[in-house]
Write an enzyme that holds these catalytic residues in place. Structure first.
Site, mmCIF file in Angstrom:
data_model
loop_
_atom_site.group_PDB
_atom_site.id
_atom_site.type_symbol
_atom_site.label_atom_id
_atom_site.label_comp_id
_atom_site.label_asym_id
_atom_site.label_seq_id
_atom_site.Cartn_x
_atom_site.Cartn_y
_atom_site.Cartn_z
ATOM 1 N N ASP A 234 0.861 -1.178 0.000
ATOM 2 C CA ASP A 234 0.000 0.000 0.000
ATOM 3 C C ASP A 234 0.902 1.234 0.000
ATOM 4 O OD1 ASP A 234 -2.239 1.662 0.164
ATOM 5 O OD2 ASP A 234 -3.244 0.355 1.593
ATOM 6 N N TRP A 235 0.301 2.390 -0.026
ATOM 7 C CA TRP A 235 1.020 3.665 -0.146
ATOM 8 C C TRP A 235 2.045 3.834 0.984
ATOM 9 C CZ3 TRP A 235 -0.516 7.713 -3.738
ATOM 10 C CH2 TRP A 235 0.177 8.931 -3.575
#
Length: 742
Positions: free
Chosen positions: A278-279
């Site tokens: 994820d980010w």
């Protein structure tokens, strides 16, 4: 000097990886063998084109140097064509970029928020809307979407519950597979498909106190029984990629957890494709204190089974050093790069990298008439009728004056939800509001007035001075349609709240309108379950409309005026108040469970001040007609552990309006070697019936329907008696029977 493009052509002219007749894996292996370590590492780098502060990153030089494998937040055929040409024509090996985006519930045409769409129980429609989203997004050059989100959650305070399919692993698994099939279609090389990325692996829905990114503890049994099934369904459906979660399991972050990423994901579930963080998740390993520095974070992540680093660029900056130190093997990097390259071959990017970047097609596809019509159908199918006192709805022809009240009646962006309103290519000016939808449907013979009633701007009460005007409008009307709910930004990612009551001064407005004595139809726009106790008490009818998307206003009008008979059923429990959270239908059996509420019983599994029952249970939803259930039959060729059984019953539309019923089948194992749930959904049928019509409905149960994980986490079917329950909701059981397995 020879142009770089000519060098690339000469270098690869006779390469196996350029041959479209060779399968993706062999082509990927051939290309991998020609790459330098730096080029390999570049393929593992996923960068963002637009930052969180909405500024654009200049990346032409980075792409030329081969330091970018994929790009997110770069939309539009024109822009992406420029970048893709640099990657293909100005790098040594001509490796194309995968453009990626959050296509959560629509790209330009915005469909209902996933939690709402799941309430349709229409898997074909769910797959169809994903397919349309893929068609639109691919026209803008996007080739991978960060969806479906399949996290199971029991906490409506958690804003991302809006992105999921509810609280049930069985139904959530069916929705996960349907959305994967919709996004990916039958041919990933088609310019109408997207590679799906199932997320967030695993247990992200277990957010402590409902706060996003908050790490909570849960057992291996909960992991396997509740959180893993939808991921397995997505993998079995052929999902092309997977995103690891921000959170942790058993004290180890999901993006550095070899038990999750290798033992379970690779070895047990058989997932062979790429895992994306994820980010900034790699950098987060330092923030949560399990890695002392960037090198340590990268080493933990890639050695645990992560393939692609999203936005942190720490793989790019540290992997070469780690290889030189012997702390990361080249073979580990090769395995990750191979998955990325295979994905690019599977997507057809090498053979025709520009077919997805056609501005003419982009204009034709986005927001087409056909797409809008499907959006309208999906929205109205998702809506759940929660209350309809004295059959107030559908609106009768005798109603000539309607007062539409509430700020959400004219909001456009709010109807698109968090992802649709903030990060999609959807445009708020294209959304049909509730007020406009009602005006279009009501026609000239009905007088429609509008009053804002209050100001909805955050959680604090505002605009109370507007209430008298709304009351005055209401007193002149035959019917009040009150629009309530939340603003788009209040749910979704980071959209956690501590109290699930309606924000602002909406309840004060409701109270003032109720005192007029006029009938009230409340339409709720939201991305999560709310405490609708007071709203339900003071409204004559309540329609749960969710965040319905681009065609929301017309879809609501279709339901209110009877052009569509509501058929939605809740896939998540609505509690009486915040204190009941977490509340869900399939909780574990307990020795002190009571079917009836006894406030004074000191030794029961209840509250002393409130019922343990929900306000609206899983599977609940009313119709403008009524349905009767009869003649339950349980047929089996044998009662062995490995045999299927067929459960059949008669379902009748007992009213005078055509309607659709979602009949649900639940199972309870009377005696088992581990504690099991009070009941589990194991089948359903969405049945369309004309007025007065009866159909015989059959649901097939397989051995898996009766199986569970024993104390050794082995999937087993134990002999014994099972209760079968069929009904209109998890609480409204109409037929019961028993089945014995020898």
């Amino acid at each position: 000097m020879i142009p770089l493009v000519s060098v690339a052509q000469k270098t690869t002219q006779s390469s196996v990886y350029k041959n479209p007749k060779v399968n993706s894996e062999l082509r990927a292996k051939d290309l991998l063998s020609k790459m330098t370590l730096k080029e390999k590492i570049g393929q593992l780098n996923l960068v963002t084109y637009v930052n969180e502060n909405n500024t654009t990153n200049k990346m032409d030089d980075k792409v030329k140097r081969g330091e970018v494998g994929s790009i997110l937040k770069s939309n539009g055929a024109k822009n992406n064509l420029i970048i893709q040409k640099i990657a293909v024509e100005q790098t040594r090996l001509g490796i194309p970029i995968i453009f990626q985006e959050d296509v959560i519930h629509g790209y330009r045409t915005i469909f209902p928020v996933p939690l709402g769409e799941s309430a349709s129980w229409n898997l074909d429609r769910i797959s169809e809307t994903a397919s349309i989203a893929a068609k639109e997004a691919s026209a803008g050059g996007i080739r991978l979407t960060y969806a479906p989100m399949v996290d199971i959650s029991h906490d409506p305070r958690w804003g991302r519950i809006s992105e999921a399919a509810g609280e049930d692993p069985y139904y959530g698994s069916l929705v996960a597979a349907a959305r994967v099939r919709g996004f990916q279609g039958t041919d990933l090389t088609s310019n109408t498909s997207l590679m799906a990325c199932v997320k967030h692996y695993a247990g992200y829905g277990s957010a402590l106190a409902g706060r996003d990114y908050n790490i909570d503890g849960f057992s291996e049994r909960t992991l396997r029984e509740t959180y893993l099934p939808p991921f397995k369904a997505a993998i079995d459906a052929g999902v092309g990629s997977l995103m690891s979660a921000y959170t942790a399991y058993d004290g180890i972050p999901a993006s550095a957890n070899s038990f999750l990423l290798k033992d379970i994901l690779r070895n047990e579930l058989g997932f062979k494709n790429m895992v994306i963080t994820d980010w900034e998740t790699t950098r987060n390993l330092m923030k949560i204190g399990v890695a002392a520095n960037a090198e340590e974070a990268v080493k933990m992540s890639i050695n645990s089974g992560v393939d692609v680093d999203m936005t942190s660029e720490l793989f790019l900056k540290n992997l070469e050093k780690l290889v030189a130190k012997g702390e990361v093997k080249v073979a580990t990097i090769d395995a990750a790069v191979l998955k990325v390259l295979k994905a690019k071959f599977d997507l057809g990017l090498f053979d025709n990298p520009y077919q997805y970047l056609d501005e003419k097609r982009e204009k034709e596809v986005l927001l087409s008439k056909e797409n809008l019509e499907i959006a309208r159908k999906a929205a109205r199918e998702s809506m759940v009728l929660l209350k309809n006192k004295s059959n107030l709805l559908p609106i009768k022809n005798t109603v000539k004056n309607i007062a539409v009240i509430g700020p959400l009646a004219t909001r456009q962006k709010d109807l698109m939800a968090w992802w649709g309103g903030q990060y999609s290519q959807g445009k708020s000016e294209e959304v049909i509001t509730l007020l406009n939808g009602i005006k279009q449907r009501a026609g000239k013979d009905v007088n429609i007035t509008y009053s804002e009633g209050i100001k909805l701007d955050g959680f604090e009460p505002k605009g109370l001075e507007l209430i008298p005007e709304a009351v005055a409008q209401a007193q002149k009307a035959d019917l009040i349609i009150l629009a309530v709910g939340e603003e788009y930004w209040m749910s979704g990612e980071s959209g956690s709240i501590s109290n699930i009551t309606l924000p602002g001064a909406q309840l004060q407005l409701l109270d003032a309108l109720a005192q007029t004595g006029k009938p009230i139809v409340s339409v709720v726009f939201n991305g999560r379950p709310f405490d609708l106790n007071e709203l339900s008490q003071k409204s004559d009818a309540v329609l749960e409309a969710w965040f319905p998307g681009t065609m929301g206003g017309l879809a609501v009008a279709d339901v209110l005026f009877g052009d569509y008979n509501p058929s939605g059923k809740l896939t998540v429990t609505f509690p009486h108040n915040t204190g009941q959270i977490p509340i869900f239908y399939n909780y574990k059996r307990t020795s002190h469970d009571l079917d009836t509420v006894d406030m004074k019983h000191r030794f029961a599994n209840n509250y002393l001040d409130i019922t343990t029952k929900p306000l609206y249970e899983f599977g609940f939803g009313l119709s403008y007609t009524t349905f009767g259930y009869a003649n339950l039959k349980i047929n089996s060729s044998n009662n062995q552990q490995d045999g299927n059984i067929t459960v059949s019953f008669d379902l009748k539309n007992a009213g005078n309006i055509d309607g659709t019923e979602v009949a649900q089948l639940y199972i309870r194992d009377k005696v088992s070697s581990v504690v099991r749930n009070v009941k589990d959904l194991e089948g359903f049928a969405r049945v369309i019936l004309k007025a007065g019509e009866t159909k015989n409905v059959s649901i097939t149960l397989t051995p898996k329907s009766f199986s569970f994980l024993n104390k050794d986490f082995k999937q087993v079917v134990e002999p014994g008696e099972f209760n079968l329950m069929i009904g209109s909701s998890s609480e409204d059981i109409r037929l019961k029977g028993n089945y014995f397995i020898k």
